[in-house]
Scaffold this motif. Sequence first.
Motif, PDB file in Angstrom:
ATOM      1  N   ALA A  27       0.845  -1.194   0.000  1.00 31.49           N
ATOM      2  CA  ALA A  27       0.000   0.000   0.000  1.00 31.49           C
ATOM      3  C   ALA A  27       0.876   1.238   0.000  1.00 31.49           C
ATOM      4  O   ALA A  27       1.791   1.340   0.813  1.00 31.49           O
ATOM      5  CB  ALA A  27      -0.903  -0.003   1.229  1.00 31.49           C
ATOM      6  N   ALA A  28       0.597   2.165  -0.896  1.00 35.38           N
ATOM      7  CA  ALA A  28       1.353   3.412  -0.927  1.00 35.38           C
ATOM      8  C   ALA A  28       1.183   4.180   0.385  1.00 35.38           C
ATOM      9  O   ALA A  28       2.118   4.796   0.871  1.00 35.38           O
ATOM     10  CB  ALA A  28       0.908   4.272  -2.116  1.00 35.38           C
ATOM     11  N   SER A  64      -4.874   2.583   3.948  1.00 34.10           N
ATOM     12  CA  SER A  64      -5.376   1.262   3.566  1.00 34.10           C
ATOM     13  C   SER A  64      -5.868   0.482   4.778  1.00 34.10           C
ATOM     14  O   SER A  64      -6.939  -0.129   4.739  1.00 34.10           O
ATOM     15  CB  SER A  64      -4.304   0.472   2.821  1.00 34.10           C
ATOM     16  N   ALA A  65      -5.104   0.492   5.862  1.00 36.26           N
ATOM     17  CA  ALA A  65      -5.524  -0.219   7.071  1.00 36.26           C
ATOM     18  C   ALA A  65      -6.868   0.314   7.561  1.00 36.26           C
ATOM     19  O   ALA A  65      -7.759  -0.473   7.912  1.00 36.26           O
ATOM     20  CB  ALA A  65      -4.462  -0.092   8.158  1.00 36.26           C
ATOM     21  N   GLN A  66      -7.036   1.618   7.568  1.00 42.36           N
ATOM     22  CA  GLN A  66      -8.299   2.198   8.035  1.00 42.36           C
ATOM     23  C   GLN A  66      -9.452   1.815   7.111  1.00 42.36           C
ATOM     24  O   GLN A  66     -10.561   1.546   7.571  1.00 42.36           O
ATOM     25  CB  GLN A  66      -8.201   3.723   8.139  1.00 42.36           C
ATOM     26  N   PHE A  67      -9.203   1.754   5.813  1.00 40.52           N
ATOM     27  CA  PHE A  67     -10.232   1.345   4.855  1.00 40.52           C
ATOM     28  C   PHE A  67     -10.722  -0.067   5.186  1.00 40.52           C
ATOM     29  O   PHE A  67     -11.926  -0.324   5.220  1.00 40.52           O
ATOM     30  CB  PHE A  67      -9.673   1.407   3.433  1.00 40.52           C
ATOM     31  N   TYR A  68      -9.801  -0.985   5.447  1.00 39.97           N
ATOM     32  CA  TYR A  68     -10.173  -2.360   5.769  1.00 39.97           C
ATOM     33  C   TYR A  68     -10.904  -2.432   7.112  1.00 39.97           C
ATOM     34  O   TYR A  68     -11.846  -3.202   7.259  1.00 39.97           O
ATOM     35  CB  TYR A  68      -8.947  -3.264   5.784  1.00 39.97           C
ATOM     36  N   PHE A 113      -0.124  -3.817   6.471  1.00 40.31           N
ATOM     37  CA  PHE A 113      -0.010  -2.916   5.325  1.00 40.31           C
ATOM     38  C   PHE A 113       1.328  -2.200   5.390  1.00 40.31           C
ATOM     39  O   PHE A 113       1.709  -1.674   6.434  1.00 40.31           O
ATOM     40  CB  PHE A 113      -1.164  -1.907   5.333  1.00 40.31           C
ATOM     41  N   ALA A 114       2.039  -2.196   4.261  1.00 39.59           N
ATOM     42  CA  ALA A 114       3.354  -1.563   4.199  1.00 39.59           C
ATOM     43  C   ALA A 114       3.603  -1.054   2.789  1.00 39.59           C
ATOM     44  O   ALA A 114       3.167  -1.664   1.807  1.00 39.59           O
ATOM     45  CB  ALA A 114       4.448  -2.545   4.597  1.00 39.59           C
ATOM     46  N   ALA A 115       4.304   0.061   2.711  1.00 38.38           N
ATOM     47  CA  ALA A 115       4.696   0.600   1.408  1.00 38.38           C
ATOM     48  C   ALA A 115       5.843  -0.233   0.863  1.00 38.38           C
ATOM     49  O   ALA A 115       6.808  -0.507   1.573  1.00 38.38           O
ATOM     50  CB  ALA A 115       5.117   2.060   1.545  1.00 38.38           C
ATOM     51  N   PRO A 116       5.731  -0.654  -0.402  1.00 34.08           N
ATOM     52  CA  PRO A 116       6.846  -1.396  -1.001  1.00 34.08           C
ATOM     53  C   PRO A 116       8.007  -0.450  -1.271  1.00 34.08           C
ATOM     54  O   PRO A 116       7.826   0.775  -1.275  1.00 34.08           O
ATOM     55  CB  PRO A 116       6.258  -1.954  -2.290  1.00 34.08           C
ATOM     56  N   PRO A 117       9.179  -0.976  -1.508  1.00 37.60           N
ATOM     57  CA  PRO A 117      10.315  -0.102  -1.819  1.00 37.60           C
ATOM     58  C   PRO A 117      10.030   0.725  -3.075  1.00 37.60           C
ATOM     59  O   PRO A 117       9.321   0.263  -3.967  1.00 37.60           O
ATOM     60  CB  PRO A 117      11.467  -1.078  -2.075  1.00 37.60           C
ATOM     61  N   PRO A 122      -7.853   1.386  -1.457  1.00 36.82           N
ATOM     62  CA  PRO A 122      -7.117   2.597  -1.827  1.00 36.82           C
ATOM     63  C   PRO A 122      -5.824   2.352  -2.601  1.00 36.82           C
ATOM     64  O   PRO A 122      -5.376   3.223  -3.350  1.00 36.82           O
ATOM     65  CB  PRO A 122      -6.810   3.259  -0.473  1.00 36.82           C
ATOM     66  N   ALA A 123      -5.219   1.171  -2.464  1.00 31.29           N
ATOM     67  CA  ALA A 123      -3.980   0.855  -3.175  1.00 31.29           C
ATOM     68  C   ALA A 123      -4.239   0.205  -4.535  1.00 31.29           C
ATOM     69  O   ALA A 123      -3.304  -0.045  -5.280  1.00 31.29           O
ATOM     70  CB  ALA A 123      -3.103  -0.061  -2.317  1.00 31.29           C
TER      71      ALA A 123
END
Length: 126
Positions: A12-13, A18-22, A50-54, A113-114
Amino acid sequence: MSATFNHTIVAAADPQESAQFYVDILGAEHVQTWGPFANIMLTGGVMLQFAAPPPPYEFSPVHMAFLCDDAQFDRAVALLTDRGLDYWADPQRAKPQETNTEHGGRGVYFLDPAGHYLELITQPYL
């Protein structure tokens, strides 16, 4: 007996968004967060992290389906409608702003959202 699913990392960017959406859509709970993760817990003890990828934040969207009861389904569809978000009765997105009655229950498809493809169903496929 097979292994039990415990957790997965969802790209997730904006992990918090994203976590709040879920949490809002699924009725999940926020749990302790650490490092780059925004963590939530689903019923049954499955954690979504949820984490932003590199950089450059390129990832392929995945499909996740969640089983819920009728009240949760109605609440989620109402929330999507209230927020002006698109949803579909089918994975091909040919039936916008509709739900389906497949497999003896109801279903709906939408994007998080992602950009991941989510599905809610009220009856399992099997």
